[in-house]
Design an enzyme around this catalytic site. Sequence first.
Site, PDB file in Angstrom:
ATOM      1  N   HIS A 119     -10.956  -8.757   5.335  1.00  0.00           N
ATOM      2  CA  HIS A 119      -9.633  -8.730   5.958  1.00  0.00           C
ATOM      3  C   HIS A 119      -9.462  -7.391   6.666  1.00  0.00           C
ATOM      4  O   HIS A 119      -9.803  -6.348   6.114  1.00  0.00           O
ATOM      5  CB  HIS A 119      -8.518  -8.887   4.912  1.00  0.00           C
ATOM      6  CG  HIS A 119      -7.164  -8.802   5.556  1.00  0.00           C
ATOM      7  ND1 HIS A 119      -6.550  -9.894   6.118  1.00  0.00           N
ATOM      8  CD2 HIS A 119      -6.353  -7.755   5.793  1.00  0.00           C
ATOM      9  CE1 HIS A 119      -5.402  -9.521   6.662  1.00  0.00           C
ATOM     10  NE2 HIS A 119      -5.259  -8.218   6.483  1.00  0.00           N
ATOM     11  N   ASP A 198       4.819 -15.933   1.687  1.00  0.00           N
ATOM     12  CA  ASP A 198       4.514 -14.872   2.659  1.00  0.00           C
ATOM     13  C   ASP A 198       5.110 -15.210   4.019  1.00  0.00           C
ATOM     14  O   ASP A 198       5.590 -14.322   4.721  1.00  0.00           O
ATOM     15  CB  ASP A 198       3.007 -14.645   2.772  1.00  0.00           C
ATOM     16  CG  ASP A 198       2.707 -13.489   3.710  1.00  0.00           C
ATOM     17  OD1 ASP A 198       3.174 -12.374   3.415  1.00  0.00           O
ATOM     18  OD2 ASP A 198       2.068 -13.697   4.762  1.00  0.00           O
ATOM     19  N   ARG A 205      10.754  -9.672   7.128  1.00  0.00           N
ATOM     20  CA  ARG A 205      10.344  -8.261   7.252  1.00  0.00           C
ATOM     21  C   ARG A 205      10.239  -7.862   8.716  1.00  0.00           C
ATOM     22  O   ARG A 205      10.610  -6.760   9.112  1.00  0.00           O
ATOM     23  CB  ARG A 205       8.993  -8.047   6.557  1.00  0.00           C
ATOM     24  CG  ARG A 205       9.107  -8.051   5.045  1.00  0.00           C
ATOM     25  CD  ARG A 205       7.724  -8.119   4.406  1.00  0.00           C
ATOM     26  NE  ARG A 205       6.910  -6.985   4.766  1.00  0.00           N
ATOM     27  CZ  ARG A 205       5.568  -7.008   4.789  1.00  0.00           C
ATOM     28  NH1 ARG A 205       4.909  -8.110   4.473  1.00  0.00           N
ATOM     29  NH2 ARG A 205       4.887  -5.934   5.113  1.00  0.00           N
ATOM     30  N   SER A 220       1.421  -9.040   0.595  1.00  0.00           N
ATOM     31  CA  SER A 220       1.287 -10.013   1.682  1.00  0.00           C
ATOM     32  C   SER A 220      -0.193 -10.299   1.948  1.00  0.00           C
ATOM     33  O   SER A 220      -0.615 -11.457   2.012  1.00  0.00           O
ATOM     34  CB  SER A 220       1.967  -9.445   2.931  1.00  0.00           C
ATOM     35  OG  SER A 220       1.623 -10.162   4.076  1.00  0.00           O
ATOM     36  N   LYS A 224      -2.631 -13.829   0.216  1.00  0.00           N
ATOM     37  CA  LYS A 224      -3.331 -14.791   1.074  1.00  0.00           C
ATOM     38  C   LYS A 224      -4.820 -14.810   0.757  1.00  0.00           C
ATOM     39  O   LYS A 224      -5.448 -15.865   0.713  1.00  0.00           O
ATOM     40  CB  LYS A 224      -3.095 -14.438   2.545  1.00  0.00           C
ATOM     41  CG  LYS A 224      -1.658 -14.733   2.968  1.00  0.00           C
ATOM     42  CD  LYS A 224      -1.379 -14.347   4.389  1.00  0.00           C
ATOM     43  CE  LYS A 224      -1.195 -12.867   4.552  1.00  0.00           C
ATOM     44  NZ  LYS A 224      -0.477 -12.402   5.709  1.00  0.00           N
TER      45      LYS A 224
HETATM   46  N1  URA Z   1      -0.779  -8.097   7.642  1.00  0.00           N
HETATM   47  C1  URA Z   1      -0.293  -8.995   6.753  1.00  0.00           C
HETATM   48  O1  URA Z   1      -0.846 -10.068   6.564  1.00  0.00           O
HETATM   49  N2  URA Z   1       0.822  -8.660   6.075  1.00  0.00           N
HETATM   50  C2  URA Z   1       1.454  -7.488   6.233  1.00  0.00           C
HETATM   51  O2  URA Z   1       2.438  -7.244   5.581  1.00  0.00           O
HETATM   52  C3  URA Z   1       0.941  -6.580   7.165  1.00  0.00           C
HETATM   53  C4  URA Z   1      -0.190  -6.912   7.871  1.00  0.00           C
END
Ligand code: URA
Length: 477
Positions: A119, A198, A205, A220, A224
């Site tokens: 990621h 999320d 957010r 967040s 995932k």
């Molecule tokens: N990427 C994400 O998936 N979530 C965040 O809060 C910031 C960047």
Amino acid sequence: MTSAKDRQRLTRTGERIRMISGEDQAFNLQRARLGSQMNFLQLLEAKRDGITLLSEDIERWVHAVVAGEIPDYQIAAFLMAVYFRGMTEGETRALTMAMRDSGDRLDFPEDKRLLVDKHSTGGVGDKVSLPLAPLLACLGFRVPMIAGRGLGITGGTLDKLESIPGFRTVLDREQIVAQVQSLGCCICAQTDRMVPADRILYALRDVTATVPSIPLITASILSKKLAESLDSLVLNVTTGRAAFMADRSAAMELASRMVSLANACGVRTNAVVTQMDSPLGTSIGNWVEVRESEACLLGRGPEDVRSLVLEFAGVLLLQTGRARTIESGRAQAEAELDSGRPWTTWRELLRLQGADLEAYEHRLRHDTLAAVVRDVRSDSGGYVRDSDARVLGEVVRDLGGGRFRKGDQPHLEVGLDAIAAPGALVDKQGLLARVHAQDAMSAAAAVERVRQAFVFSDEPVLREPLLLKRLGPEFPR
Ligand code: URA
């Protein structure tokens, strides 16, 4: 009665606070009376006052958010309270797990091939996921790569892939599992039923200035990734003026918090912090970045892109016990990349996800998909000391290649390529970049801005190292 100062001291030690004041006592009594019907206003007050929340309260809060039981204004106020008060490791873990469990998780059959992913917090010109997924599959991993869309100046893997004719980014849970089992990898969007918490929290957010909160970002991202049921994960945290964590020490802290939480949740994880002051590679934009990824898989293309692809593969080989050192992991990954097999797997991934390979080949043979291409030439010349990734990313966004807000549809054909990298020697009137635009007017405006993104030096320039730090269990200080 406990003073506010005492409460904060207790909070910092991570100790669970129960009934430490008259107010809190009332909070607990009322909760006991209401049972599962918690009064979320009192939870909000507790976070506002810096009180460490109990895991079960956070779980109920997430559950109620997804069930639509809490009004947006209260959710937003809670997020702002977290932004200012932070969260302990225990609270962040509870939030992450509750978010992960708010929807479906991918469920893979027993297999000796480990489930891995990478990621990245994102960057300008970052197309690393495209060559990396097939490379990892060829190295014997399974890669259920759930990717995102671009927002602002950072591009998104899904938008890039959608510039390939026919490519489907939306797969259901069964299709993801079937493709990962057969080919070893897929790159697709999160299904509608994965991590709904999320989606709701991120949307709020985004419009309440609460994105840059380390616990909220950690929860967040990791919720995932944990929903992919991974064995092993490598995180790329970018820092610099075009990164969403511009400040280096904040980026290091985010990397360290994510590494520690992911490992505590049972996913072997290391992080690589990289510089994002200048763009990665020589192309920015959706289709032009696909071209550059294709070149990387054919053993060509910019050295920095190749180096990061090998780095993430090398770290995963190391942390899964398949390499003894990072150097030997990188060397294994390099030999595999150069074998050409990952390119074959990439083409198979495109075919399985609906791409029209003939039309794709046809596109690759053309110099551009854009209506207008303009060269940007240097006024002065010299060694490139700086190419400002933020400015270049904004130019591509303004050409139509990115989104100002969620739901905007980017133009896939626009962008920049042939971008001169820091350290390059450019003659007066030498090429700094090419602009791919929808029309002559937007091209002309972009040419001027691109020229101003470059700074020159008369002396040779050494490029700042891309890789700033590796951290995690495999890289003790
Ligand atoms: N990427 C994400 O998936 N979530 C965040 O809060 C910031 C960047």
